[in-house]
Every structure is written in structure tokens, then in C-alpha cells.
Design a protein around this motif. Structure first.
Motif, PDB file in Angstrom:
ATOM      1  N   MET A 278       0.827  -1.209   0.000  1.00 43.70           N
ATOM      2  CA  MET A 278       0.000   0.000   0.000  1.00 43.70           C
ATOM      3  C   MET A 278       0.860   1.257   0.000  1.00 43.70           C
ATOM      4  N   LEU A 279       2.017   1.172   0.636  1.00 45.40           N
ATOM      5  CA  LEU A 279       2.909   2.320   0.711  1.00 45.40           C
ATOM      6  C   LEU A 279       3.807   2.420  -0.511  1.00 45.40           C
ATOM      7  N   ASN A 280       4.369   1.287  -0.922  1.00 39.34           N
ATOM      8  CA  ASN A 280       5.459   1.306  -1.888  1.00 39.34           C
ATOM      9  C   ASN A 280       5.031   1.219  -3.341  1.00 39.34           C
ATOM     10  N   GLN A 281       3.903   0.589  -3.639  1.00 39.86           N
ATOM     11  CA  GLN A 281       3.496   0.477  -5.038  1.00 39.86           C
ATOM     12  C   GLN A 281       3.260   1.854  -5.666  1.00 39.86           C
ATOM     13  N   ARG A 282       2.807   2.795  -4.840  1.00 38.31           N
ATOM     14  CA  ARG A 282       2.602   4.162  -5.341  1.00 38.31           C
ATOM     15  C   ARG A 282       3.669   5.112  -4.818  1.00 38.31           C
ATOM     16  N   GLU A 283       4.658   4.581  -4.128  1.00 37.32           N
ATOM     17  CA  GLU A 283       5.747   5.354  -3.541  1.00 37.32           C
ATOM     18  C   GLU A 283       5.210   6.589  -2.810  1.00 37.32           C
ATOM     19  N   LEU A 284       4.328   6.302  -1.867  1.00 32.95           N
ATOM     20  CA  LEU A 284       3.771   7.367  -1.043  1.00 32.95           C
ATOM     21  C   LEU A 284       4.728   7.713   0.087  1.00 32.95           C
ATOM     22  N   ASP A 285       4.633   8.916   0.580  1.00 36.10           N
ATOM     23  CA  ASP A 285       5.369   9.319   1.783  1.00 36.10           C
ATOM     24  C   ASP A 285       4.393   9.324   2.962  1.00 36.10           C
ATOM     25  N   LEU A 286       4.688   8.528   3.979  1.00 34.79           N
ATOM     26  CA  LEU A 286       3.919   8.568   5.220  1.00 34.79           C
ATOM     27  C   LEU A 286       4.729   9.381   6.225  1.00 34.79           C
ATOM     28  N   ILE A 287       4.164  10.499   6.677  1.00 34.22           N
ATOM     29  CA  ILE A 287       4.911  11.487   7.455  1.00 34.22           C
ATOM     30  C   ILE A 287       4.265  11.650   8.830  1.00 34.22           C
ATOM     31  N   GLY A 288       5.051  11.457   9.868  1.00 35.34           N
ATOM     32  CA  GLY A 288       4.569  11.715  11.218  1.00 35.34           C
ATOM     33  C   GLY A 288       4.727  13.185  11.567  1.00 35.34           C
ATOM     34  N   SER A 289       3.843  13.670  12.439  1.00 34.60           N
ATOM     35  CA  SER A 289       3.926  15.066  12.871  1.00 34.60           C
ATOM     36  C   SER A 289       3.508  15.144  14.326  1.00 34.60           C
ATOM     37  N   ARG A 290       4.368  15.755  15.144  1.00 34.76           N
ATOM     38  CA  ARG A 290       4.068  15.887  16.570  1.00 34.76           C
ATOM     39  C   ARG A 290       4.298  17.327  17.027  1.00 34.76           C
TER      40      ARG A 290
END
Length: 345
Positions: A278-290
Motif C-alpha cells: 500500500m505504501l510502496n506500489q505508489r511510492e507514497l510518503d507517510l509522514i509523522g507530525s508531533r
């Protein structure tokens, strides 16, 4: 100046006490004593009271959206003066770890957060280092200044998401933080789609500048996003709904386009169901924010020039001497009480 003050302590989940204690004293040359004037109450304060904040310990004085007036300064203080109106940074950091040295102090390996891991501002006076007190002009009322910290969160998470004016943004959840992210995105020139389950909340988002609104109870989110974006999907999505499954939902094919970014703001401890594919096939960036980092000063500058619409962000103002009303609303949620601010005399 009085010798005693009142403070509010959450002694354990679902229990609190109002205590009379000695006024805190300045313990080193670089500290200042601040008389509290306003404290914004956010979802994390609700979670602390209900025992659902994984970052908190007890007993704890809550309050991390803290605003007041400097009434005493240490002998070597140079950055603030007696009489200055200040908003207080919520994080206490070591300044020595890897994270601090690369400008990521909000995730310092030794970070303590006022109102969560250490005592916060729901008391009549607080002592803080001068470097944690940011001066704001008298043109900003205290009740508005209590919103500087959550707007700094909006500034931080949009910076983490690398937003530019050309972005098409999807915001899941348009409560307080979602509405603030919306306004921050619009201030940057982005096109914004807001999604929620409440028509009244969505109407408010429209008033704050949302280009499109989606009620997920009545419409198919992906189909509507595909329609709006002409089959492309959005470039950035923010999870400000923050419930189990909310983050996973943003990975649904058709919502975020290839090479897009997903920014997560929640602290839900229950697992999500995100696969590598789910993350890599579309090369998405999952970004945490605190929280935020280095955003107080620019946010104060934007408040001073009225860059945001603050009307209706805080809905309920409670005098400090009626603090039981705050806990009543925590125990008895009211959809009209979207955000509380405690005001001191």
C-alpha cells in the motif's frame, strides 16, 4: 504579590482536585514568573483526564496552550521584560541529542511536554525559562493568543507535508485541528477538500475557506475525490480525525495519487492495517507530525496581521474559578463545545 495560588490537578483518570499551594519561585537566573491569563484546552487534555493519553503520567497539572503576563524575571533575563504578554512553549528539551542538533527539538529523545509529561499551565502562576516565553503584541487578546499553539501545530504539520500552493489537499476530520490545518493550507494557496461526518462542522469548514466538502456518511469519499481531481487524486492528505482505521483509510486507491504524501497527527495506540504494498506500489510518503518546532514566532506574526479567521475556533470560554464546567464538558460531550479556553481574571 500573593504568596499562594490555586492549581488544578488531575490526580488520576476521571478525578481532579483544586489545590491551594505556595507561589512558585524563580530558581535560576534565566527564569521568569508568568501570571496565567488563558489556557486553551485540546483533545489531549480530554485524553489525560480520561486516562487515554499514552504520553501522560499522574498526578498532573494539565494545560499546554498557555498564555500570560511576565510578572518577575531572573537577574540575567534579557529576552522578555516584566509586563510582556507571552505564549509559553509546551516542550522542554535537552538541546544535546541528535534530534535537537538537527532542528527536530519537538522529538528530542529527552522531551518533556508541559501539561502531559510535566506540569502545565492550569494554575494561576508558572515559572518557565525565558527562552520558552514568546512575546506577542497587545493587539492580540489573551483569548485569541491561547490559539497560537494549535495554529503552530498547523504550521508545523503543513511544513512536514512540504506543502506548496499547487497542492490539492484532503483533510480527514474538520474539528479544531482540522479547521486550523485548513486555514493554514489556504494561507499557502492550496486547494482544500475537507471530509467529516457532521454537516455543521463541514459548513464551518466551508466558511473557513474549504474549496470542497465531503460528508462521508452520505458520499463515497474516493468517488468524490476522483470527481474533484479529474481522476488524479489529491497530492497531500492529513489525518486529523485520529481514530483507529482513519490512517489506513487514507491509503485507499484513488484518494492520494502516486508520489503523494500522507501526514498523520494522532496518538492512537491501536494498530492500523497498512501493508508495504500500500505504501510502496505508489511510492507514497507517510509522514509523522508531533506538536511543533520553531513555529511560535512566525505564527505570532501571522496572528498580528490577522492572517487567520479565529471566529468559532474556540467556542466555550470558562472562568478559572468555574473550572468544574470544563470537567463537566469532558464527562458530558456537547457537539457545540468544540474547543474550550479557560480564562483567568
Amino acid at each position: 504579590m500573593r504568596e499562594v495560588m490555586k492549581e488544578v490537578v488531575i490526580t488520576k483518570p476521571h478525578e481532579y482536585a483544586v489545590r491551594e499551594v505556595p507561589l512558585p519561585g524563580i530558581t535560576n537566573d534565566f527564569e521568569v514568573l508568568v501570571q496565567m491569563k488563558a489556557v486553551g484546552i485540546c483533545g489531549s487534555d480530554h485524553h489525560i483526564y480520561h486516562g487515554a493519553n499514552p504520553c501522560s503520567t499522574y498526578p498532573r497539572i494539565p494545560g499546554h496552550e498557555n498564555v500570560g503576563i511576565v510578572v518577575k524575571v531572573g537577574p540575567k533575563v534579557t529576552k522578555v521584560n516584566i509586563g510582556d504578554r507571552v505564549v509559553i512553549d509546551l516542550i522542554i528539551t535537552c538541546g544535546e541529542c541528535y534530534q535537537c542538533k538537527i532542528g527536530r527539538e519537538n522529538v528530542c529523545e529527552n522531551v518533556r511536554v508541559r501539561g502531559s509529561g510535566t506540569d502545565g499551565g492550569l494554575r494561576e502562576y508558572i515559572v518557565v525559562p525565558e527562552e520558552d516565553a514568546y512575546v506577542f503584541p497587545e493587539t492580540i487578546p489573551f483569548r485569541d493568543a491561547a490559539l497560537i499553539e494549535p495554529y503552530a501545530i498547523g504550521a508545523h504539520c503543513t511544513q512536514r507535508g512540504r506543502l506548496v500552493a499547487e497542492d490539492i489537499v484532503f483533510i480527514l476530520g474538520t474539528g479544531t485541528i482540522g479547521s486550523i490545518i485548513l486555514q493554514t493550507c489556504k494561507e499557502k494557496g492550496c486547494t482544500v477538500i475537507c471530509c467529516d461526518v457532521n454537516d455543521e462542522t463541514l459548513a464551518r469548514a466551508k466558511g473557513y475557506g474549504a474549496d470542497y466538502i465531503i460528508n462521508s456518511k452520505k458520499e463515497n469519499i474516493v468517488a468524490r475525490v476522483q470527481e474533484i481531481t479529474r481522476g488524479k487524486g489529491v497530492t497531500v492528505a492529513f489525518d486529523s480525525a485520529c481514530f483507529q482505521g482513519s490512517l489506513t483509510s487514507l491509503f485507499e486507491v484513488g484518494l492520494v495519487r502516486n508520489a503523494g504524501r500522507i501526514v498523520s497527527l494522532g496518538f492512537v495506540t491501536a494498530p492500523e492495517t497498512i501493508s508495504q504494498a500500500m505504501l510502496n506500489q505508489r511510492e507514497l510518503d507517510l509522514i509523522g507530525s508531533r506538536m511543533s518546532c520553531y513555529q511560535f514566532k512566525p505564527t505570532i506574526e501571522k496572528f498580528a496581521r490577522h492572517a487567520f479567521n479565529l471566529n468559532g475556533i474556540a467556542t466555550t470560554f470558562i472562568p478559572f474559578n468555574e473550572i468544574e464546567k470544563m470537567f463537566y464538558y469532558m464527562d458530558h460531550p456537547d457537539p457545540k463545545v468544540k474547543k474550550m479556553v479557560v480564562l483567568f481574571e
